[in-house]
Design a protein around this motif. Structure first.
Motif, PDB file in Angstrom:
ATOM      1  N   VAL A  31     -22.908 -20.230 -25.182  1.00 32.43           N
ATOM      2  CA  VAL A  31     -24.111 -19.976 -24.383  1.00 32.43           C
ATOM      3  C   VAL A  31     -25.346 -20.486 -25.103  1.00 32.43           C
ATOM      4  O   VAL A  31     -26.221 -21.112 -24.508  1.00 32.43           O
ATOM      5  CB  VAL A  31     -24.259 -18.474 -24.079  1.00 32.43           C
ATOM      6  CG1 VAL A  31     -25.517 -18.216 -23.277  1.00 32.43           C
ATOM      7  CG2 VAL A  31     -23.045 -17.972 -23.330  1.00 32.43           C
ATOM      8  N   GLY A  32     -25.431 -20.217 -26.390  1.00 29.54           N
ATOM      9  CA  GLY A  32     -26.627 -20.637 -27.103  1.00 29.54           C
ATOM     10  C   GLY A  32     -26.541 -20.288 -28.569  1.00 29.54           C
ATOM     11  O   GLY A  32     -25.550 -19.722 -29.041  1.00 29.54           O
ATOM     12  N   ILE A  81     -24.152 -17.672 -33.241  1.00 29.11           N
ATOM     13  CA  ILE A  81     -24.087 -18.304 -31.936  1.00 29.11           C
ATOM     14  C   ILE A  81     -23.645 -17.284 -30.894  1.00 29.11           C
ATOM     15  O   ILE A  81     -23.033 -16.268 -31.235  1.00 29.11           O
ATOM     16  CB  ILE A  81     -23.109 -19.498 -31.931  1.00 29.11           C
ATOM     17  CG1 ILE A  81     -21.709 -19.065 -32.343  1.00 29.11           C
ATOM     18  CG2 ILE A  81     -23.606 -20.594 -32.844  1.00 29.11           C
ATOM     19  CD1 ILE A  81     -20.665 -20.166 -32.218  1.00 29.11           C
ATOM     20  N   GLU A  82     -24.011 -17.554 -29.625  1.00 29.97           N
ATOM     21  CA  GLU A  82     -23.641 -16.629 -28.551  1.00 29.97           C
ATOM     22  C   GLU A  82     -22.576 -17.270 -27.669  1.00 29.97           C
ATOM     23  O   GLU A  82     -22.698 -18.419 -27.266  1.00 29.97           O
ATOM     24  CB  GLU A  82     -24.874 -16.283 -27.710  1.00 29.97           C
ATOM     25  CG  GLU A  82     -24.559 -15.234 -26.652  1.00 29.97           C
ATOM     26  CD  GLU A  82     -25.714 -15.018 -25.684  1.00 29.97           C
ATOM     27  OE1 GLU A  82     -26.830 -15.475 -25.953  1.00 29.97           O
ATOM     28  OE2 GLU A  82     -25.473 -14.382 -24.638  1.00 29.97           O
ATOM     29  N   LEU A 138     -19.734 -16.786 -24.307  1.00 32.05           N
ATOM     30  CA  LEU A 138     -19.396 -16.051 -23.103  1.00 32.05           C
ATOM     31  C   LEU A 138     -17.895 -16.180 -22.900  1.00 32.05           C
ATOM     32  O   LEU A 138     -17.367 -17.286 -22.792  1.00 32.05           O
ATOM     33  CB  LEU A 138     -20.146 -16.626 -21.895  1.00 32.05           C
ATOM     34  CG  LEU A 138     -19.952 -15.878 -20.588  1.00 32.05           C
ATOM     35  CD1 LEU A 138     -20.574 -14.500 -20.663  1.00 32.05           C
ATOM     36  CD2 LEU A 138     -20.572 -16.661 -19.434  1.00 32.05           C
ATOM     37  N   ARG A 142     -14.493 -14.120 -20.946  1.00 31.65           N
ATOM     38  CA  ARG A 142     -14.034 -13.052 -20.069  1.00 31.65           C
ATOM     39  C   ARG A 142     -15.215 -12.241 -19.532  1.00 31.65           C
ATOM     40  O   ARG A 142     -15.164 -11.011 -19.458  1.00 31.65           O
ATOM     41  CB  ARG A 142     -13.068 -12.123 -20.803  1.00 31.65           C
ATOM     42  CG  ARG A 142     -11.743 -12.795 -21.174  1.00 31.65           C
ATOM     43  CD  ARG A 142     -10.893 -11.901 -22.027  1.00 31.65           C
ATOM     44  NE  ARG A 142      -9.641 -12.541 -22.397  1.00 31.65           N
ATOM     45  CZ  ARG A 142      -8.527 -12.509 -21.653  1.00 31.65           C
ATOM     46  NH1 ARG A 142      -8.531 -11.863 -20.513  1.00 31.65           N
ATOM     47  NH2 ARG A 142      -7.444 -13.114 -22.049  1.00 31.65           N
ATOM     48  N   GLY A 143     -16.298 -12.929 -19.228  1.00 31.63           N
ATOM     49  CA  GLY A 143     -17.446 -12.260 -18.644  1.00 31.63           C
ATOM     50  C   GLY A 143     -18.237 -11.407 -19.602  1.00 31.63           C
ATOM     51  O   GLY A 143     -19.060 -10.588 -19.196  1.00 31.63           O
ATOM     52  N   CYS A 144     -18.007 -11.596 -20.904  1.00 26.26           N
ATOM     53  CA  CYS A 144     -18.666 -10.741 -21.887  1.00 26.26           C
ATOM     54  C   CYS A 144     -19.361 -11.613 -22.923  1.00 26.26           C
ATOM     55  O   CYS A 144     -18.813 -12.637 -23.352  1.00 26.26           O
ATOM     56  CB  CYS A 144     -17.604  -9.861 -22.530  1.00 26.26           C
ATOM     57  SG  CYS A 144     -18.130  -9.065 -24.024  1.00 26.26           S
ATOM     58  N   SER A 145     -20.582 -11.244 -23.288  1.00 31.09           N
ATOM     59  CA  SER A 145     -21.318 -12.001 -24.294  1.00 31.09           C
ATOM     60  C   SER A 145     -20.992 -11.503 -25.686  1.00 31.09           C
ATOM     61  O   SER A 145     -21.140 -10.322 -25.963  1.00 31.09           O
ATOM     62  CB  SER A 145     -22.820 -11.840 -24.068  1.00 31.09           C
ATOM     63  OG  SER A 145     -23.311 -12.885 -23.320  1.00 31.09           O
ATOM     64  N   LEU A 146     -20.592 -12.405 -26.542  1.00 31.43           N
ATOM     65  CA  LEU A 146     -20.278 -12.041 -27.923  1.00 31.43           C
ATOM     66  C   LEU A 146     -21.038 -12.970 -28.847  1.00 31.43           C
ATOM     67  O   LEU A 146     -21.358 -14.096 -28.475  1.00 31.43           O
ATOM     68  CB  LEU A 146     -18.789 -12.221 -28.199  1.00 31.43           C
ATOM     69  CG  LEU A 146     -17.821 -11.266 -27.547  1.00 31.43           C
ATOM     70  CD1 LEU A 146     -16.404 -11.712 -27.841  1.00 31.43           C
ATOM     71  CD2 LEU A 146     -18.046  -9.869 -28.084  1.00 31.43           C
ATOM     72  N   SER A 147     -21.288 -12.486 -30.057  1.00 33.51           N
ATOM     73  CA  SER A 147     -21.958 -13.340 -31.010  1.00 33.51           C
ATOM     74  C   SER A 147     -21.182 -13.326 -32.322  1.00 33.51           C
ATOM     75  O   SER A 147     -20.802 -12.257 -32.816  1.00 33.51           O
ATOM     76  CB  SER A 147     -23.389 -12.829 -31.200  1.00 33.51           C
ATOM     77  OG  SER A 147     -23.841 -13.115 -32.480  1.00 33.51           O
ATOM     78  N   ARG A 172     -23.527 -20.930 -15.344  1.00 38.60           N
ATOM     79  CA  ARG A 172     -24.549 -20.125 -15.991  1.00 38.60           C
ATOM     80  C   ARG A 172     -25.017 -20.734 -17.296  1.00 38.60           C
ATOM     81  O   ARG A 172     -25.543 -20.053 -18.145  1.00 38.60           O
ATOM     82  CB  ARG A 172     -24.008 -18.715 -16.240  1.00 38.60           C
ATOM     83  CG  ARG A 172     -24.042 -17.876 -15.009  1.00 38.60           C
ATOM     84  CD  ARG A 172     -23.147 -16.701 -15.165  1.00 38.60           C
ATOM     85  NE  ARG A 172     -21.748 -17.086 -15.044  1.00 38.60           N
ATOM     86  CZ  ARG A 172     -20.777 -16.474 -15.688  1.00 38.60           C
ATOM     87  NH1 ARG A 172     -21.043 -15.516 -16.491  1.00 38.60           N
ATOM     88  NH2 ARG A 172     -19.539 -16.855 -15.528  1.00 38.60           N
TER      89      ARG A 172
END
Lengths: 104, 729
Positions: free
Chosen positions: A41-42, A50-51, A53, A55-60, A102
């Motif tokens: 994601v970013g 880093i971020e 996505l 399984r619909g979940c944001s992880l870092s 997204r």
């Protein structure tokens, strides 16, 4: 390639998680199993972590650890969303859609 | 809203027929006298605590696991009518039961009732309806262990357009499923009813996962090595073997693992050769869950609206420029609140304490008892209550930051910086709070997951320049340094220098301690960035009250005791027959000099002399143990100018004029510098030690904190004073 080398917005498929057992077990148990779609994601403003996505979940996770996650680019990533061909008939159909709509 | 009440009547047969039949014997025995115990488990960020609070009402208390600082919150659920209450236990959030550290082992111990934990009658698993697959991974493990359970399909309101099928989940796992929304209070009655029904005949689910044949053989080998005490049924033994195989290795830090079991796990891992057992287990489980994904309607795009809104917010809040601007603003507000907004309340507490003491002095007969009550007890209670405004405010903000999801973003933004210190992003808010006061800051370390990170943060927080050091610095700087030399504002620069000094030392101490004493296992942080949600005022209020309550009960008593001891130290032995009438300042000065504290000051003078301090400063330092700012008023007593604040001219004058026996001034600028350095580094604060003891469950870490900070302070002051003398200052 590894997750650390991916570009923001890129749609990827997890191939293998390496590294120390504790770390890779945690990632696997969160659902980072081979074949799972993941999107970078970013990147944090200071360049790390880093971020992701998945399984619909944001992880870092940190870049140093992202080096341990090998990925390949998702087939049909350029075509747009929702119609990416699922690599396996079971899980991805439910998990893949819209990952790329997204992107930041 | 469509509420799918999964009727579970049909499942009775499944439950009853579960392998093993009877509940574990120890469960029945241990809970026989007590009420049924329901443990609440689930992933982090699934609204587990909100649901717990809704079910337990205001009756929940905060407790702790023996020896380890992880919250365990017991509460009671009134089932009403049936006449039986249920005990609820809120466990820390976890993604999986597999464990590497003793800390992660808590989950499996609580779930199975091992290591002195009461065996639960039932597990209430809280599941995020929008993150179904990942949440069901935990459910799968519990079912494999044959833990009787009920699923609360929570946050159902966030996926209301296309909710996952509760009936399908119930069918796959063979357990009751109740859709709920803890925040909106939806489905709670149904959940209570379901619990009421199920505690009497705990439902044991069943799930058939086909692991690869080679793995099944490995599992049989491990299961054969289970100690008899752990064996129950073939199914549960297999579940335990899975847990052991996933958890045990050469480097784990698990406690009390049976040697035979450990040996079997290691042997199986060794013999596995090129096979990766972790991959096999986890991938098989996820393949099972993913195969059912379409039946469950577990589609990730259900979170899309929420996620899309969160991403729009993140575009600003994680922006290189705007993100940091907002971050600095939020931190400024937090800091300002702790520093300034708490002040009126703190002043009120101090005024009330003073007023009460005056009233007691005026109305109680003079004597030892009234002195003890006035100075020791009332003073001590005042010393405790005075922390409440800051604690309440800090936890008000922490709760808002956590519940809104912004705390995870702070960690994300600051991780790069904190990584350099051997910490991770979550340590930032507690460290920042340390500038106001170490006591709430240490309480705030709870927002960190790992024991090692909490401990390291706690150990360095007292090095930050807290607000109690300011009166000491103000007094010394104002008394001994000129306001300005030429156009250089000396006093202001010194104050800034003290702040910078403390920041540098804190960072250095974190780096050193993190690589030596508190090394711990290298565990790279994996941070979840939950979608932004509106904080729930009830949760906020509850968190504030809970934290304040724990502080009052557990750290407060210690602070009270220390206040009484310090009072005794500075008031005994009592001067023989005080002269009639008002005690003069000279008499009070004499009494203090002759007290145990005064004698102690003289006794430690040889140790303080190399730092440039005389015994009177030593008495001040002893007095300052109650709180650093007390140094000022204790010095006032020592010099017979009455209790003073740092603005008081007589005390500054007196300090300026104080001479050694040989006529040299006691306080040179060099001594002042040495004294400030000492106060910057020494752990002159019993409340900090008391709260550290509460958070680490023992005297070991507060003792370490006191000793390492004292050694650091002595060495630094020594270098400053002796170095300065060598330079001819």
């Amino acid at each position: 390639m590894t997750l650390a080398h991916a570009r923001p917005g890129e749609r990827l498929i997890v191939e293998k998680v390496g590294g120390e057992r504790a770390f890779r077990r945690r990632l696997l148990e969160l659902g980072f199993v081979p074949g799972t779609p993941v999107e970078l994601v970013g990147v944090a403003p200071l360049g790390d972590p880093i971020e992701l996505l998945m399984r619909g979940c944001s992880l870092s996770i940190r870049r140093g650890e992202a080096l341990w996650v090998s990925v390949r680019r998702a087939a049909g990533a350029a075509e747009g969303c929702c119609d990416a061909p699922p690599p396996a008939p079971t899980l991805e159909a439910a998990v893949t859609p819209c990952g790329s709509c997204r992107r930041r | 809203m469509r509420i799918v009440q999964a009727a579970m009547s049909a499942l009775g047969a499944v439950d009853r027929s579960g392998a093993g039949g009877a509940t574990r014997p120890e469960a029945g025995e241990r809970r026989a006298a007590g009420r049924p115990l329901v443990i609440v488990v689930g992933n982090p960020n699934v609204g587990k605590t909100t649901l717990f609070n809704r079910l337990a009402g205001a009756r929940g208390r905060v407790g702790n696991y023996p020896g380890i600082t992880v919250e365990r919150r017991p509460g009671t659920l009134r089932l009403g009518g049936a006449g039986e209450d249920v005990e609820l236990l809120d466990l820390p959030g976890c993604y999986s039961l597999s464990a590497r550290s003793a800390e992660e082992q808590i989950a499996i111990n609580a779930v199975l009732g091992l290591a002195g934990n009461p065996a639960p009658t039932l597990a209430l698993v809280v599941v995020d309806a929008g993150q179904l697959i990942r949440n069901l991974y935990l459910v799968l493990q519990l079912v494999e262990l044959e833990v009787p359970l009920v699923i609360a399909l929570n946050m159902i309101d966030e996926v209301e357009d296309e909710p996952p099928s509760a009936a399908a989940i119930a069918r796959i796992f063979g357990v009751p499923v109740v859709p709920t929304s803890a925040r909106q209070g939806v489905g709670l009655d149904a959940l209570a009813a379901c619990l009421r029904e199920q505690v009497s005949r705990p439902p044991r689910g069943r799930v058939a996962i086909d692991y690869p044949p080679a793995l099944e053989r490995d599992l049989a080998r491990v299961a054969a090595a289970l100690p008899p005490a752990l064996r129950a049924s073939p199914g549960r033994d297999r579940g335990l073997a899975l847990w052991a195989l996933m958890s045990v290795d050469e480097h784990d830090e698990l406690r009390d693992v049976d040697p035979d079991l450990r040996a079997a796990c290691l042997a199986v891992r060794r013999d596995a050769g090129a096979r990766d057992l972790d991959d096999e287990v986890i991938a098989t489980r996820y393949a099972f869950l993913d195969r059912h994904a379409s039946v469950l309607h577990a589609r990730v795009d259900q979170h899309l609206r929420k996620r899309a809104a969160s991403e729009r917010i993140d575009r600003v809040l994680l922006h290189p420029v705007w993100g940091f601007a907002v971050f600095v603003l939020v931190m400024l507000v937090l800091f300002q609140a702790l520093f300034s907004w708490a002040n009126p309340a703190i002043t009120q507490v101090e005024r009330a304490t003073g007023w009460l003491q005056e009233q007691m002095a005026a109305h109680l007969p003079e004597g030892l008892l009234s002195d003890l009550l006035r100075e020791g007890v009332v003073g001590g209670v005042g010393n405790v209550v005075v922390f409440l405004p800051q604690i309440l405010l800090l936890f008000f903000f922490i709760s808002l930051l956590e519940d809104s999801g912004y705390m995870a973003r702070i960690a994300f933004l600051m991780d790069r910086i904190m990584k350099a210190l051997g910490l991770h992003g979550r340590a930032f808010v507690p460290m920042l709070s340390g500038f106001a006061c170490a006591v709430p800051a240490i309480l705030a370390t709870r927002t960190m997951e790992r024991q090692r990170d909490r401990l390291l943060t706690m150990m360095v927080i007292p090095l930050m320049t807290c607000s109690a050091r300011l009166p000491v610095y103000t007094l010394i700087i104002a008394a001994l340094f000129p306001p300005a030399v030429g156009w250089v504002p000396v006093q202001g620069l010194l104050m800034v220098a003290m702040y910078l000094f403390s920041i540098v030392v804190t960072l250095a101490a974190a780096a050193v301690l993190g690589r030596t004493v508190i090394r711990g296992e290298h565990a790279p942080p994996i941070l979840e960035l939950p979608p932004y949600r509106l904080p729930d005022p009830r949760s906020t209020l509850r968190m504030m009250l809970e934290r304040a309550g724990v502080f009052l009960r557990e750290a407060g008593t210690m602070i009270l005791v220390c206040t009484v001891v310090l009072w005794a130290l500075l008031s005994f032995p009592r001067p023989s027959m005080p002269p009639a009438g008002e005690p003069t300042e000279a008499a009070r000065q004499h009494a203090l000099a002759e007290s145990y504290g005064g004698r102690l000051g003289r006794a430690i003078e040889p140790a303080l002399a190399p730092l440039g301090f005389d015994w009177k400063i030593g008495v001040g330092i002893i007095g300052a143990f109650a709180a650093r700012e007390v140094f000022v008023s204790t010095l006032g007593l020592v010099y017979g100018v009455g209790e003073q604040d740092d603005e008081a001219i007589p005390l500054r004058q007196r300090i300026h004029e104080e001479r050694r026996p040989d006529g040299r001034p006691v306080y040179t600028p060099l001594v002042g510098l040495s004294l400030m350095v000492f106060f910057a580094l020494a752990c002159q604060c019993m409340s900090t030690l008391a709260v550290t003891r509460r958070e680490t469950h023992g005297w070991r870490w507060p003792a370490f904190m006191f000793v390492y900070m004292a050694a650091l302070a002595w060495a630094a002051s020594f270098l400053v004073y002796q170095g300065g003398r060598l330079l001819g200052l």
